[in-house]
Design a protein around this motif. Sequence first.
Motif, mmCIF file in Angstrom:
data_model
loop_
_atom_site.group_PDB
_atom_site.id
_atom_site.type_symbol
_atom_site.label_atom_id
_atom_site.label_comp_id
_atom_site.label_asym_id
_atom_site.label_seq_id
_atom_site.Cartn_x
_atom_site.Cartn_y
_atom_site.Cartn_z
ATOM 1 N N PHE A 1 -13.621 -27.800 6.844
ATOM 2 C CA PHE A 1 -12.675 -28.890 6.918
ATOM 3 C C PHE A 1 -12.737 -30.004 7.661
ATOM 4 C CE2 PHE A 1 -10.200 -25.565 4.909
ATOM 5 C CZ PHE A 1 -11.206 -26.061 3.634
ATOM 6 N N PHE B 1 -11.164 -23.856 -2.663
ATOM 7 C CA PHE B 1 -12.498 -24.625 -1.476
ATOM 8 C C PHE B 1 -11.908 -25.796 -2.198
ATOM 9 C CE2 PHE B 1 -15.915 -26.949 -0.507
ATOM 10 C CZ PHE B 1 -15.739 -27.060 1.526
ATOM 11 N N LEU B 2 -11.693 -26.551 -2.647
ATOM 12 C CA LEU B 2 -12.052 -27.812 -3.502
ATOM 13 C C LEU B 2 -10.603 -28.310 -2.973
ATOM 14 C CD1 LEU B 2 -13.523 -27.946 -7.451
ATOM 15 C CD2 LEU B 2 -14.324 -29.091 -4.863
ATOM 16 N N PHE C 1 -6.914 -30.968 2.964
ATOM 17 C CA PHE C 1 -7.208 -31.636 4.316
ATOM 18 C C PHE C 1 -7.696 -32.235 5.063
ATOM 19 C CE2 PHE C 1 -9.319 -31.102 8.461
ATOM 20 C CZ PHE C 1 -8.647 -30.018 9.294
ATOM 21 N N THR C 2 -8.999 -33.613 4.460
ATOM 22 C CA THR C 2 -9.064 -34.872 4.279
ATOM 23 C C THR C 2 -8.922 -36.223 3.538
ATOM 24 O OG1 THR C 2 -10.431 -34.287 2.112
ATOM 25 C CG2 THR C 2 -11.410 -33.548 3.943
ATOM 26 N N LEU D 1 -8.947 -36.578 -6.336
ATOM 27 C CA LEU D 1 -9.627 -36.704 -7.402
ATOM 28 C C LEU D 1 -9.867 -34.450 -7.714
ATOM 29 C CD1 LEU D 1 -10.808 -37.467 -9.950
ATOM 30 C CD2 LEU D 1 -12.892 -38.998 -9.056
ATOM 31 N N SER D 2 -10.789 -33.879 -5.999
ATOM 32 C CA SER D 2 -11.213 -33.348 -6.056
ATOM 33 C C SER D 2 -10.399 -32.549 -5.934
ATOM 34 C CB SER D 2 -11.903 -32.817 -4.942
ATOM 35 O OG SER D 2 -11.858 -33.735 -4.083
ATOM 36 N N PHE E 1 -11.309 -18.084 8.652
ATOM 37 C CA PHE E 1 -9.772 -19.395 8.694
ATOM 38 C C PHE E 1 -10.451 -20.338 9.682
ATOM 39 C CE2 PHE E 1 -6.348 -20.362 11.258
ATOM 40 C CZ PHE E 1 -6.129 -21.405 9.989
ATOM 41 N N THR F 1 -4.753 -22.496 4.158
ATOM 42 C CA THR F 1 -5.636 -21.524 4.733
ATOM 43 C C THR F 1 -5.205 -20.621 5.062
ATOM 44 O OG1 THR F 1 -7.188 -23.595 4.645
ATOM 45 C CG2 THR F 1 -8.171 -22.078 5.033
ATOM 46 N N VAL F 2 -3.993 -20.290 5.465
ATOM 47 C CA VAL F 2 -4.129 -19.211 5.946
ATOM 48 C C VAL F 2 -3.506 -17.917 5.534
ATOM 49 C CG1 VAL F 2 -1.841 -17.837 6.965
ATOM 50 C CG2 VAL F 2 -2.346 -20.133 8.202
ATOM 51 N N GLN G 1 -3.469 -32.412 6.461
ATOM 52 C CA GLN G 1 -3.814 -31.702 7.636
ATOM 53 C C GLN G 1 -3.316 -29.927 7.758
ATOM 54 O OE1 GLN G 1 -6.754 -33.032 11.128
ATOM 55 N NE2 GLN G 1 -7.920 -33.753 9.694
ATOM 56 N N ILE H 1 -4.160 -26.467 6.520
ATOM 57 C CA ILE H 1 -4.319 -25.315 7.166
ATOM 58 C C ILE H 1 -2.873 -24.226 6.988
ATOM 59 C CG2 ILE H 1 -4.215 -24.524 9.868
ATOM 60 C CD1 ILE H 1 -4.972 -26.879 10.573
ATOM 61 N N GLY I 1 -10.528 -40.512 -3.766
ATOM 62 C CA GLY I 1 -11.441 -39.988 -3.787
ATOM 63 C C GLY I 1 -11.916 -40.052 -2.269
ATOM 64 N N GLY I 2 -10.786 -39.314 -1.322
ATOM 65 C CA GLY I 2 -11.753 -39.178 -0.055
ATOM 66 C C GLY I 2 -11.830 -40.272 -0.022
ATOM 67 N N GLN I 3 -12.778 -39.784 1.351
ATOM 68 C CA GLN I 3 -13.572 -41.264 1.880
ATOM 69 C C GLN I 3 -15.035 -40.892 1.854
ATOM 70 O OE1 GLN I 3 -11.537 -38.872 4.014
ATOM 71 N NE2 GLN I 3 -9.766 -39.572 5.398
ATOM 72 N N LEU J 1 -7.702 -26.992 -0.706
ATOM 73 C CA LEU J 1 -8.083 -26.959 0.372
ATOM 74 C C LEU J 1 -8.565 -28.206 1.513
ATOM 75 C CD1 LEU J 1 -7.815 -23.095 0.789
ATOM 76 C CD2 LEU J 1 -5.968 -24.489 1.103
ATOM 77 N N SER J 2 -9.978 -28.032 1.046
ATOM 78 C CA SER J 2 -11.273 -28.868 1.652
ATOM 79 C C SER J 2 -10.608 -30.830 1.024
ATOM 80 C CB SER J 2 -12.148 -29.134 1.424
ATOM 81 O OG SER J 2 -12.854 -29.426 0.264
#
Lengths: 519, 661
Positions: free
Chosen positions: B191, A398-399, A405-406, A325-326, B184, A417-418, A410, A414, A516-518, A401-402
């Motif tokens: 995260f 940020f939304l 990732f979560t 969702l995010s 980074f 994110t580079v 992952q 990452i 919805g993520g953990q 990527l995070s």
Amino acid sequence: MDNIILSLILVTPLIGALLIALLPDRRTLSAGVALVFALLTFAFTLHLPAHFDNAKLGFQFVQDIPWIASPNIHYHVGVDGLSLWLIVLTGLLAPIGVLASWNTIKDRPKVFYSLFLVQQTAMLGVFVSLDLMLYYGFWELSLLPMAILIAMYGRTLSENGGPNASLRFFLYTFIPSAPLLVAILWLYAKTHSFDFVALQDAISNGTFPAGALLWASLAFLIAFAVKVPVLGLHGWLPDVFQEAPIAGAMVVAGKLGLYSLIRFHVGLFPQQAVKAAPWMIALGAIGVIYGALQALVQKDFWKLLAYGTISSLSFCTLGIYGATLSGLDGAVYQTLNEGIIGAALFVLLGVLYDRASTSQISQYGGFATRTPMLATIFVIASLAMIGLPMLNGFIGEFLVLSSTFTGTSQAWAITATVGVILSAAYMLTLVQRVFYGQQSNLAIAHAPRDLDLREKFILYPLVTLMLIMGVFPNLFLTGIESGLRQTSGGLAYRAVSLCARPGATCGVQATFPVRGGQQ
Amino acid sequence: MTQHLHLWLIPILPFVGFLLNGMLGRRLPKAVVSTIALAFPLASFAVVARAALIFIQVKPQILPWLINYSDWINAGPLHIQFTLALDQLTILMLSIITGVGFLIHLYSVGYMGHEEGYWRYFSYLNLFLFFMTVLVLAGNFLLMFVGWEGVGLASYLLIGFYLDRDSAANAGKKAFVVNRIGDFGFLVGIFLVLANFHSLDFFAINNIIHSNSGISTATFTAIGLCLIVGACGKSAQIPLYVWLPDAMEGPTPVSALIHAATMVTAGVYMIARTHSIFDRAPIALATIAIIGAATAFFAATVGLVQTDIKRVLAYSTISQLGYMFLACGVMAYSAGVFHLMTHAFFKALLFLGAGSVIHGMSNEQDMRKMGGLRKCLPVTCWTMFAAVLAISGIPPFAGFFSKDAILAEAFQAGSLGKILYFVGLATAGLTSFYMFRLWYLTFLGESRSEDHDHHPHESPWSMLLPLVILAILSVCGGWIGYGRFSHLLSPVIGSDIVSPTEASSGSLELILSIVAVAVAALGWFVAHLLYFKPNDRAQKLATSARGIYSLLLHKYWIDELYHAIFVAPLKFISQYILGWIGEGVLIRGSAWVLAGIASLTGELLRRWQSGNLRSYSGWLVAGAAALLLFAAIYANHLGIWIHFDPSKVLPISINPNAAGH
């Protein structure tokens, strides 16, 4: 008011276009009328967020009129949280586009501004259509004026620059539109309905054979992915960015394709979208880096912006197919960001091009001392593009990527994110080459003047928006998320994304299915 | 209660200063610009002082004081707020930032008086204070990241302040991009925290950690290592230190504030702030300690031979930050923060003193052209002498206490600690040598300036006052803080796994102190031999070890090495592999194939368009027939979508069964 507002929004630019066509072919007159109608449309679009109810399920401001009995086409328009801000953004970019073209469009202004306003209606139509045939009409209509604008008003001095870019744009976007039409007709053949919600229900109820449905979903996916453009289908973008008039180029990429991906690919074909997701996630994450690496070595600033745009749009692809969702929130937010930042950068580069008549980065240098205001705004827009916190770009990145990732992967998170390192490298290199250092011969020869009133009038609102969207993202996210959360008439991934994970239990269709993520 | 602290004023006040000067400064007279630039940081300092006093009076039991101002991001499961937090560590950092920051603002009024873009300089400086105070007040990772990136931005703008210098623009960009490499790592760390703790709030995370949540050591290590990458970027540690020496391109007071006293300590602050993660990640801790000791030694060796006064100070900053890292790596966080504080005093003083010299010498930075300045610049000379004694670790000056604490803690931290202790000890000797070398070359002997017409002049009071105040702090800051310091900070950053080794034997500490002072004295003695009186000993030494000398002079060729192994290949791949093969062949090629097909089709279609009416009508009939045939055969089968009912269109009745259905 609420039930005709969307029609007003759609008709206003058309009336403007008609009026311009009837009036004499004079630059200020055509541009002036276009500006008035663009502003009027923008004012109408502002009605939507002012009266939008975040708590309400389903579409709002709906108007559903049977149009053609057979085939069963409705004039069915409506807005939810997903399209809400995209419509406002489109409304905002129209007056900005007119103002940006004010001095640059000297020949045949009548044709230019008429087509520009038709294009405006088409884009708005794409965002509000809830009938697939109506949607397809607007979609095609959004391609045509753009192709003509690029061909007729090409920016560079080379003889065939505009037509060549236009041809490439035409081929890339029209060819995939044909399978899209076939797929839409196939859906109709089984259901006798073009209605978005009806089709969504029919697809989830298993009306269609799964194998054929996958092909239909692919037709949708490719048509939209080209328009975004997703990595690999981006061959038209650098040329178009180099050639298209600023007002056209600033709206050509991003939002139409991304919106359509969310609503009509993920929304209509959730199961098939899950199958495509691993590929799209990979293309998104690699696209972030690939675009940035290409931007790093461009010598022409339009092309640099093109590859930078591919890079930042790839965040959206990643967010959409990450199926959290995010992440979806972030993808929509990033779509808005790209619209605003891209427009600002296009105008800024247009100012530079206007002052110095070249897009070769190496010719520039030392402009900051002569054009301090231009330099300041340019730096702010670049920082937003880089994703500096407190500016809008950061929230989207940020939304995405995070949550990738979560909730998704992952490794791909990452990888993407580079991109934060590379984006800083290419944007700041551009800033440095253009504005810092010794004054170049170009700066001395052209003695560039700083921003004038018209340019400030365009840029200040955009920069203010970057700041507001960076500090108060909830103003926008609340509405966006309400649109994404809906299961009825919405676009959620339904239960499939949960089922798709090994070992997971399938959720009930009625509950919100996007991971919805953990928590 | 906590609402009355008005913590939000601390960052907002400098931000208002930034906005005022940034938007109106161009049109304002210099006096107004400087008043704005000084008043807002001073007011911010006053708010900090008030908050500190209240804090001391109340002696709160529950730490920290958290104040939520509003929501920032709500998306799905993610809820991030503008939360400011106040505890002893924050108060200390804020005092340094706003206090030293104000002094440097004051100094800048004199130093930058003649510069173009005076207003721009001060607006950037205020912007820096805004972001730096956000960084230390932040109650969660993401708000800290705002400050973290923001100070990088301010640093970028200030390094590139002299717009027309290519070297400054390069240095600014390099600083930003190298810092981004660190960011980074920091982001990936964030995260990981989010994935494992489902929160970014420092204190919620601490609670989860303390409640034995079953998070594995591997997870803590992974988070720790990612955060270390971020810290290495901001605090200029190996391998990401390369931006800091170049950052000296900015105005000297900027080097004092940002690249010595405050911003570069953000990495140390961050590690201290998140120490409960590091406490559970021994590998990450060892990495910090090794990086710190290696950086301290490495940078000190480079500092030995540099001739640019600011460059020596830059490498000494990197080296001193290495000490702080070493302290964090052996879980002596309060010793690290103690050194952070004393370093802020004496290093700011050194840079401001160097600025005063450069100002007096009309922008000469090469120490070979200085000498004999003690007569012309007496205040600068003697305040800097205090700083040199402080950084060299001569008792009772400030640096002695903090460096001694770090070395003692390292010595007692296992076998790795003992090895690193000796590295730190050797570094102390080198530090003492190059600092006295700097002072001797600059102030003693006779003038070596080639420009005999120009007489160096002492700086105005607005520049000397900060020097004097910082000199007092460099003299007294150590023994005032000694002993009380770890007590003050222990509620916040006392390691919560092992009890601190404060109770160790006093005699061991005494021996270690004596050794450290002896080594520092040795460094001083060697510098005295080589540089006190003009002689050719230094020259001889350089020629006898030409290889090493050249290696040090060229800073181990690290910049060139990085360019060869990172930058050049990346550009090669982008330009040729991705650019030519990817873009050129694959993307362009497919586009050309498409275009080819299209134009071929067009050609065929053109043949059709003969302009012959009869042939057109023929095609029309053929097409219609084909369609009808298709419909007749397949319509039922496909359930085709055209429901054409002629009865609705035509006023005649046709049997629907005859229409092919």
